[in-house]
Design a protein around this motif. Structure first.
Motif, mmCIF file in Angstrom:
data_model
loop_
_atom_site.group_PDB
_atom_site.id
_atom_site.type_symbol
_atom_site.label_atom_id
_atom_site.label_comp_id
_atom_site.label_asym_id
_atom_site.label_seq_id
_atom_site.Cartn_x
_atom_site.Cartn_y
_atom_site.Cartn_z
ATOM 1 N N PHE A 60 0.819 -1.376 0.018
ATOM 2 C CA PHE A 60 0.108 -0.110 -0.043
ATOM 3 C C PHE A 60 0.802 1.144 -0.069
ATOM 4 O O PHE A 60 0.337 2.266 -0.663
ATOM 5 N N SER A 61 1.981 1.279 0.647
ATOM 6 C CA SER A 61 2.994 2.333 0.562
ATOM 7 C C SER A 61 3.417 2.587 -0.763
ATOM 8 O O SER A 61 3.324 3.704 -1.429
ATOM 9 N N ALA A 62 3.753 1.448 -1.596
ATOM 10 C CA ALA A 62 4.119 1.547 -3.030
ATOM 11 C C ALA A 62 3.095 1.992 -3.842
ATOM 12 O O ALA A 62 3.317 2.474 -4.750
ATOM 13 N N LEU A 63 1.741 1.721 -3.561
ATOM 14 C CA LEU A 63 0.955 2.075 -4.434
ATOM 15 C C LEU A 63 0.514 3.451 -4.356
ATOM 16 O O LEU A 63 0.511 4.222 -5.285
ATOM 17 N N GLY A 64 0.805 4.224 -3.018
ATOM 18 C CA GLY A 64 0.728 5.549 -2.836
ATOM 19 C C GLY A 64 1.718 6.067 -3.801
ATOM 20 O O GLY A 64 1.640 7.257 -4.374
ATOM 21 N N HIS A 65 3.069 5.521 -3.666
ATOM 22 C CA HIS A 65 4.119 6.145 -4.362
ATOM 23 C C HIS A 65 3.866 6.168 -5.854
ATOM 24 O O HIS A 65 4.243 7.161 -6.442
ATOM 25 N N LEU A 66 3.383 5.065 -6.322
ATOM 26 C CA LEU A 66 2.940 4.962 -7.811
ATOM 27 C C LEU A 66 1.958 5.804 -8.193
ATOM 28 O O LEU A 66 2.343 6.679 -9.305
ATOM 29 N N ALA A 67 0.870 6.031 -7.442
ATOM 30 C CA ALA A 67 -0.190 6.902 -7.806
ATOM 31 C C ALA A 67 0.478 8.525 -7.773
ATOM 32 O O ALA A 67 -0.038 9.417 -8.676
ATOM 33 N N LYS A 68 1.464 8.952 -6.993
ATOM 34 C CA LYS A 68 1.850 10.019 -6.925
ATOM 35 C C LYS A 68 3.046 10.276 -8.138
ATOM 36 O O LYS A 68 3.671 11.373 -8.210
ATOM 37 N N ALA A 69 3.305 9.208 -8.796
ATOM 38 C CA ALA A 69 4.666 9.580 -9.875
ATOM 39 C C ALA A 69 4.634 10.547 -10.893
ATOM 40 O O ALA A 69 5.519 11.058 -10.988
ATOM 41 N N ASP A 70 3.305 11.009 -11.179
ATOM 42 C CA ASP A 70 2.918 11.869 -12.222
ATOM 43 C C ASP A 70 2.773 13.213 -11.572
ATOM 44 O O ASP A 70 2.344 14.299 -12.251
ATOM 45 N N GLY A 71 3.005 13.328 -10.135
ATOM 46 C CA GLY A 71 2.660 14.588 -9.502
ATOM 47 C C GLY A 71 1.535 14.992 -8.823
ATOM 48 O O GLY A 71 1.376 15.512 -7.779
ATOM 49 N N ARG A 72 0.531 14.159 -8.991
ATOM 50 C CA ARG A 72 -0.770 14.366 -8.266
ATOM 51 C C ARG A 72 -1.506 12.930 -8.617
ATOM 52 O O ARG A 72 -1.205 12.171 -9.533
ATOM 53 N N VAL A 73 -2.453 12.801 -7.617
ATOM 54 C CA VAL A 73 -3.139 11.448 -7.296
ATOM 55 C C VAL A 73 -4.269 11.775 -8.186
ATOM 56 O O VAL A 73 -5.212 12.702 -7.757
ATOM 57 N N ASN A 103 -1.368 7.132 2.081
ATOM 58 C CA ASN A 103 -0.725 8.255 2.066
ATOM 59 C C ASN A 103 0.637 8.785 2.416
ATOM 60 O O ASN A 103 1.221 9.806 1.861
ATOM 61 N N GLN A 104 1.376 7.836 3.166
ATOM 62 C CA GLN A 104 2.639 7.687 3.619
ATOM 63 C C GLN A 104 3.403 7.520 2.306
ATOM 64 O O GLN A 104 4.335 8.478 1.836
ATOM 65 N N GLY A 105 3.035 6.879 1.298
ATOM 66 C CA GLY A 105 3.758 6.380 0.139
ATOM 67 C C GLY A 105 3.570 7.626 -0.770
ATOM 68 O O GLY A 105 4.790 7.617 -1.672
ATOM 69 N N LYS A 106 2.675 8.429 -0.571
ATOM 70 C CA LYS A 106 2.757 9.580 -1.725
ATOM 71 C C LYS A 106 3.177 10.649 -1.341
ATOM 72 O O LYS A 106 3.171 11.773 -2.022
ATOM 73 N N LEU A 137 1.089 -4.484 -8.741
ATOM 74 C CA LEU A 137 1.606 -3.042 -9.043
ATOM 75 C C LEU A 137 1.291 -2.717 -10.095
ATOM 76 O O LEU A 137 1.124 -1.822 -10.756
ATOM 77 N N VAL A 138 2.000 -3.771 -11.054
ATOM 78 C CA VAL A 138 1.715 -3.622 -12.518
ATOM 79 C C VAL A 138 0.288 -3.546 -12.750
ATOM 80 O O VAL A 138 -0.228 -2.667 -13.833
ATOM 81 N N GLU A 139 -0.592 -4.259 -12.322
ATOM 82 C CA GLU A 139 -1.945 -4.204 -12.534
ATOM 83 C C GLU A 139 -2.480 -2.881 -12.406
ATOM 84 O O GLU A 139 -3.198 -2.332 -13.169
ATOM 85 N N ALA A 140 -1.930 -2.224 -11.176
ATOM 86 C CA ALA A 140 -2.449 -0.963 -10.799
ATOM 87 C C ALA A 140 -2.009 0.089 -11.769
ATOM 88 O O ALA A 140 -2.754 1.190 -12.011
ATOM 89 N N ALA A 141 -0.781 0.060 -12.210
ATOM 90 C CA ALA A 141 -0.253 0.981 -13.223
ATOM 91 C C ALA A 141 -0.949 0.928 -14.502
ATOM 92 O O ALA A 141 -1.115 1.948 -14.923
ATOM 93 N N PHE A 142 -1.456 -0.283 -14.784
ATOM 94 C CA PHE A 142 -2.302 -0.222 -15.935
ATOM 95 C C PHE A 142 -3.896 -0.097 -15.982
ATOM 96 O O PHE A 142 -4.369 -0.593 -17.022
#
Length: 265
Positions: A60-73, A103-106, A137-142
Motif C-alpha cells: 500500500f505504501s508502494a501504491l501511494g508512491h506509484l499513484a503520485k509518480a506524475d505529481g498528483r493522485v 498516504n505515506q507512500g505519496k 503493482l503492474v496491474e495498478a499501473a495499467f
C-alpha cells in the motif's frame, strides 16, 4: 533480544535438557532433534505472520508512491485503490491502515527502497510472493489502460529492489500491452493488441518460439506457484487471496489461448 539466547534456540535447549533427565546422552540427542523441529515449526508460523505484515505495508505504501509518480493522485487512481480494497474485502482498522500507508507512500520525501526493504528481506526465498507483489503493482499501473513514463520508472525501481528477474518484469508489462523501456511519454499497446497471442505467451513468461513441452511445463509451474492456498501459507495476506485466484484465471486463459492456436490437446 540483546545478548540473550536466540528465540530459534529455545526449543533445542529445552528438548536437550529434558532429554538428559529422561534418557541420558541418547535422550539428549533425541530431545535436541525434537526441539529443532519445534523451533522450525514455530519459526515458520512467526515468519509467515511477519511476511504477511511486510507484504501488506509495502504494497500500500508502494501504491501511494506509484499513484503520485506524475505529481498528483488522479480520481481514477483513487478509484483503483478503493476497488483493490473492496476486492480484498478490507474494512475497519485494516482499511484505515491501508489508507494511512497509501498516504505515506505519496509523500514527497517517501523512501521507496526503505519501504520495500522489510518485505524484500522476508520474501528473499519466496520468488512467487515477490512476483505476486509485482503483479499487483503492474496491474495498478495499467488500470487506466496505459502506464506513464514516470509510473514505469517506479515499477522498474520496485522490480530492482525486489530482485524480480528482468525477463519476468518485461513479461508482466508485455502481458498488459506495455514495454519495459521508458522512452517517450505515455505507454499504450506498444504494437500489441490487448489479449493477443503474444500477451498470452507473456502471461506464461515465454516467447512465441517456445516448444509445446516448454509451454506445458511453464503452465503447470505457474499454476502451482500461484495457487492461493500455497501463497497464503507462505506469507500472502489472506485478504489478497482473490488477487491470486485472478492471477491463476489469467494463466489458465492464456494457456487455453495458446493451446487453441497450436492445436494442443
Amino acid at each position: 533480544m540483546g545478548n540473550g539466547i536466540p528465540r530459534h534456540w529455545w526449543g533445542k535447549i529445552i528438548g536437550t535438557v529434558v532429554g538428559i533427565f529422561r534418557g541420558g546422552l541418547m535422550g539428549a540427542v533425541i530431545g535436541f532433534v525434537f526441539g529443532h523441529l519445534v523451533d522450525r515449526f514455530l519459526g515458520g508460523i512467526l515468519g509467515v505472520g511477519a511476511t504477511r505484515e511486510a507484504f501488506f505495508d509495502g504494497l500500500f505504501s508502494a501504491l501511494g508512491h506509484l499513484a503520485k509518480a506524475d505529481g498528483r493522485v488522479s480520481e481514477s487512481e483513487i478509484r483503483m485503490v478503493e476497488s483493490l480494497m473492496a476486492r480484498m474485502q478490507i474494512t475497519g482498522e485494516e482499511r484505515r491502515r491501508a489508507i494511512r500507508l497509501f498516504n505515506q507512500g505519496k509523500q514527497a520525501g517517501f523512501d521507496l527502497e526503505a519501504g520495500l526493504r522489510p518485505f524484500a528481506q522476508h520474501a528473499m526465498a519466496r520468488p512467487d510472493l515477490r512476483r505476486m507483489f509485482m503483479e499487483i503493482l503492474v496491474e495498478a499501473a495499467f488500470s487506466s489502460g496505459e502506464a506513464t513514463e514516470n509510473e514505469l520508472a517506479v515499477l522498474q525501481r520496485v522490480a530492482r529492489d525486489l530482485h524480480i528477474a528482468p525477463a519476468w518484469f518485461a513479461a508482466m508489462l508485455q502481458a498488459r500491452g506495455g514495454s519495459a523501456g521508458a522512452g517517450s511519454g505515455r505507454r499504450g499497446a506498444a504494437g500489441v493488441v490487448r489479449g493477443s497471442l503474444e500477451q498470452a505467451y507473456a502471461q506464461l513468461g515465454l516467447k512465441p518460439g517456445a516448444g509445446d513441452a516448454e509451454v506445458k511445463r511453464a503452465y503447470r509451474k505457474l499454476v502451482s506457484q500461484y495457487h492461493p492456498d500455497k501463497l497464503v501459507a507462505r506469507g500472502l495476506p489472506e485478504e489478497m487471496m482473490e488477487m491470486a485466484r485472478s492471477r491463476v484465471r489469467d494463466i489458465n486463459t492464456a494457456y487455453d489461448q495458446i493451446k487453441e492456436a497450436r492445436g494442443i490437446k
